[in-house]
Design a protein around this motif. Structure first.
Motif, short mmCIF file in Angstrom:
data_model
loop_
_atom_site.label_atom_id
_atom_site.label_comp_id
_atom_site.label_asym_id
_atom_site.label_seq_id
_atom_site.Cartn_x
_atom_site.Cartn_y
_atom_site.Cartn_z
N ASP A 86 0.96 -1.20 -0.14
CA ASP A 86 -0.04 0.09 0.16
C ASP A 86 0.87 1.21 -0.14
O ASP A 86 0.62 2.26 0.78
CB ASP A 86 -1.16 -0.14 1.35
CG ASP A 86 -2.00 0.94 1.11
OD1 ASP A 86 -2.38 1.28 0.00
OD2 ASP A 86 -2.66 1.34 2.16
N ARG A 87 1.84 1.21 -0.88
CA ARG A 87 2.76 2.29 -1.04
C ARG A 87 2.40 3.05 -2.47
O ARG A 87 2.30 2.25 -3.40
CB ARG A 87 4.21 1.95 -0.74
CG ARG A 87 4.57 1.62 0.70
CD ARG A 87 6.01 1.51 0.83
NE ARG A 87 6.32 1.16 2.28
CZ ARG A 87 7.38 1.37 3.00
NH1 ARG A 87 8.27 1.86 2.23
NH2 ARG A 87 7.67 1.14 4.24
N GLU A 88 2.88 4.19 -2.58
CA GLU A 88 2.89 4.75 -3.94
C GLU A 88 4.26 4.49 -4.63
O GLU A 88 5.28 3.85 -4.01
CB GLU A 88 3.17 6.32 -3.84
CG GLU A 88 1.97 6.96 -3.46
CD GLU A 88 2.07 8.61 -3.43
OE1 GLU A 88 2.51 8.91 -4.54
OE2 GLU A 88 1.24 8.90 -2.53
N TYR A 89 4.09 4.31 -5.95
CA TYR A 89 5.25 3.88 -6.81
C TYR A 89 5.89 5.10 -7.38
O TYR A 89 5.20 5.53 -8.43
CB TYR A 89 4.80 2.96 -7.88
CG TYR A 89 5.60 2.20 -8.89
CD1 TYR A 89 6.65 1.51 -8.47
CD2 TYR A 89 5.77 2.39 -10.14
CE1 TYR A 89 7.65 0.92 -9.23
CE2 TYR A 89 6.39 1.88 -10.96
CZ TYR A 89 7.54 1.05 -10.61
OH TYR A 89 8.49 0.54 -11.42
N VAL A 90 7.02 5.43 -7.06
CA VAL A 90 7.53 6.82 -7.33
C VAL A 90 8.85 6.75 -7.90
O VAL A 90 9.57 5.51 -7.73
CB VAL A 90 7.57 7.66 -5.96
CG1 VAL A 90 6.32 7.89 -5.58
CG2 VAL A 90 8.59 7.12 -4.87
N VAL A 91 9.30 7.72 -8.67
CA VAL A 91 10.68 7.89 -9.29
C VAL A 91 11.59 8.04 -8.25
O VAL A 91 11.41 9.25 -7.59
CB VAL A 91 10.78 8.70 -10.50
CG1 VAL A 91 12.23 8.99 -10.94
CG2 VAL A 91 9.92 8.36 -11.47
N HIS A 92 12.72 7.54 -7.89
CA HIS A 92 13.69 7.90 -7.00
C HIS A 92 14.64 8.56 -7.45
O HIS A 92 15.47 8.33 -8.62
CB HIS A 92 14.47 6.56 -6.17
CG HIS A 92 15.16 6.62 -5.01
ND1 HIS A 92 16.40 7.25 -5.24
CD2 HIS A 92 14.91 6.31 -3.88
CE1 HIS A 92 16.94 7.39 -4.09
NE2 HIS A 92 16.18 6.73 -3.13
N GLY A 93 14.85 9.83 -6.86
CA GLY A 93 15.46 11.11 -7.65
C GLY A 93 16.99 10.75 -7.97
O GLY A 93 17.76 10.79 -9.01
N GLU A 94 17.68 9.97 -6.79
CA GLU A 94 19.05 9.63 -6.74
C GLU A 94 19.37 8.69 -7.70
O GLU A 94 20.40 8.56 -8.46
CB GLU A 94 19.72 9.50 -5.41
CG GLU A 94 19.66 10.58 -4.27
CD GLU A 94 20.21 10.25 -2.97
OE1 GLU A 94 20.86 9.18 -3.12
OE2 GLU A 94 20.23 10.93 -2.14
N ILE A 95 18.29 7.78 -7.84
CA ILE A 95 18.35 6.66 -8.67
C ILE A 95 18.48 7.06 -10.00
O ILE A 95 19.32 6.80 -11.15
CB ILE A 95 17.42 5.38 -8.58
CG1 ILE A 95 17.66 4.72 -7.03
CG2 ILE A 95 17.39 4.54 -9.44
CD1 ILE A 95 16.64 4.02 -6.68
N ARG A 96 17.63 7.98 -10.31
CA ARG A 96 17.25 8.38 -11.69
C ARG A 96 18.66 9.15 -12.04
O ARG A 96 19.02 9.25 -13.19
CB ARG A 96 16.19 9.52 -11.73
CG ARG A 96 15.83 10.02 -13.05
CD ARG A 96 14.57 10.88 -13.08
NE ARG A 96 14.04 11.14 -14.37
CZ ARG A 96 14.97 11.74 -15.33
NH1 ARG A 96 16.05 12.49 -14.92
NH2 ARG A 96 14.50 12.14 -16.57
N GLU A 97 19.20 10.02 -11.32
CA GLU A 97 20.51 10.64 -11.65
C GLU A 97 21.26 9.85 -12.18
O GLU A 97 22.25 9.98 -13.10
CB GLU A 97 20.83 11.70 -10.63
CG GLU A 97 19.84 12.82 -10.40
CD GLU A 97 20.47 13.58 -9.10
OE1 GLU A 97 21.21 13.58 -8.63
OE2 GLU A 97 19.76 14.55 -8.74
N ARG A 98 21.60 8.87 -11.19
CA ARG A 98 22.72 7.97 -11.74
C ARG A 98 22.51 7.02 -13.02
O ARG A 98 23.38 6.95 -13.78
CB ARG A 98 22.57 6.67 -10.45
CG ARG A 98 23.62 5.54 -10.75
CD ARG A 98 23.66 4.35 -9.63
NE ARG A 98 24.37 3.35 -9.88
CZ ARG A 98 23.81 2.34 -10.47
NH1 ARG A 98 22.53 2.26 -10.99
NH2 ARG A 98 24.62 1.17 -10.78
#
Length: 265
Positions: A86-98
């Motif tokens: 029951d959590r949102e599925y979100v873009v992780h900023g640090e992972i995205r930058e990597r």
């Protein structure tokens, strides 16, 4: 620590891919003293994965899920885990930058392969994890795994899965210990001895039948090492035992396939 392993993949159920991930994980967790109580293989069905994650995260100390996490349409594992918790599925900023940096480097090194392909969508999908989850980043793969509550999500590709497990393996340390005896006796002849040792000692005893090239095995486990040793000694006195099988290439060393000397692993 009791653990459930869920392997996700239509190709596993179709028989086109052998499920080596589950056996590898179970062996490594058992070596560390955790107890794998359940292994399940299910298809790439987002609702079904979410259902098992929701229920089993309450029933087990840890749930390990392996499956497609790369961001292609059939890679629903991470998204399903988010649903189950029951959590949102979100873009992780640090992972995205990597991943943006990694994609740019790949594009520069392979211009012919990515000339007409926009990696933007692929990066966002691969960088998405359940909100609040801890990413598991390795050099072996593209998309990261993650830890959300007591649910561990690893890639389905074996090399990537192994790297992700090794990154968090210390979290699977447990108190269970085990010893193995080898016996030439047929399994049917061991019933009374196995029943008696279980009554005398607070241990679990697994019996594994002999094959053409390997003797039978008796695996004794408990959280108390002294009790395990006492049960092993009792079995040695009451069951015919033999030396461990010699692995190919170890004939001169006198060790079994796990590299352990003697009749007890």
């Amino acid at each position: 620590m009791n653990v459930a392993i869920v392997t996700v993949g239509d190709e596993i159920l179709a028989g086109s891919t052998t499920n080596t991930n589950a056996s590898w994980l179970a062996e490594r967790m058992t070596e560390r003293g955790s107890t794998v109580e359940c292994i399940l293989t299910i298809p790439d069905d987002r609702a079904l994965i979410a259902d098992y994650v929701a229920r089993w995260s309450d029933d087990f100390d840890a749930v390990v899920v392996t499956g497609g996490i790369g961001g292609t349409p059939d890679d629903v594992t991470v998204e399903a885990v988010a649903d189950g918790l029951d959590r949102e599925y979100v873009v992780h900023g640090e992972i995205r930058e990597r991943l943006v940096e990694k994609a740019a480097a790949f594009r520069d090194e392979n211009p012919d392969l990515v000339e007409d392909y926009d990696l933007q969508l692929d990066v966002d999908a691969a960088a998405s994890i359940p909100a609040g989850a801890t990413p598991i980043v390795t050099d072996e793969g593209w998309a990261p795994g993650c830890i959300a509550e007591n649910v561990y999500v690893f890639a389905g590709i074996p090399d990537e899965m192994k790297a992700m497990f090794e990154a968090v393996s210390e979290e699977f340390q447990g108190d269970s210990v085990a010893r193995t005896l080898y016996t030439p006796a047929p399994e049917g002849a061991l019933h009374e001895a196995l029943e008696a040792v279980s009554e005398r000692f607070d241990v679990s005893v697994g019996s594994y039948p002999r094959s053409e090239n390997r003797p039978g095995r008796l695996r004794v486990s408990s959280t108390d090492p002294e009790t395990v040793e006492e049960a092993v000694e009792w079995l040695r006195a009451n069951v015919e035992t033999t030396e461990p099988p010699v692995a190919e290439g170890d004939e001169d060393e006198g060790v079994d396939g796990d590299g352990d000397e003697g009749a007890v692993e």
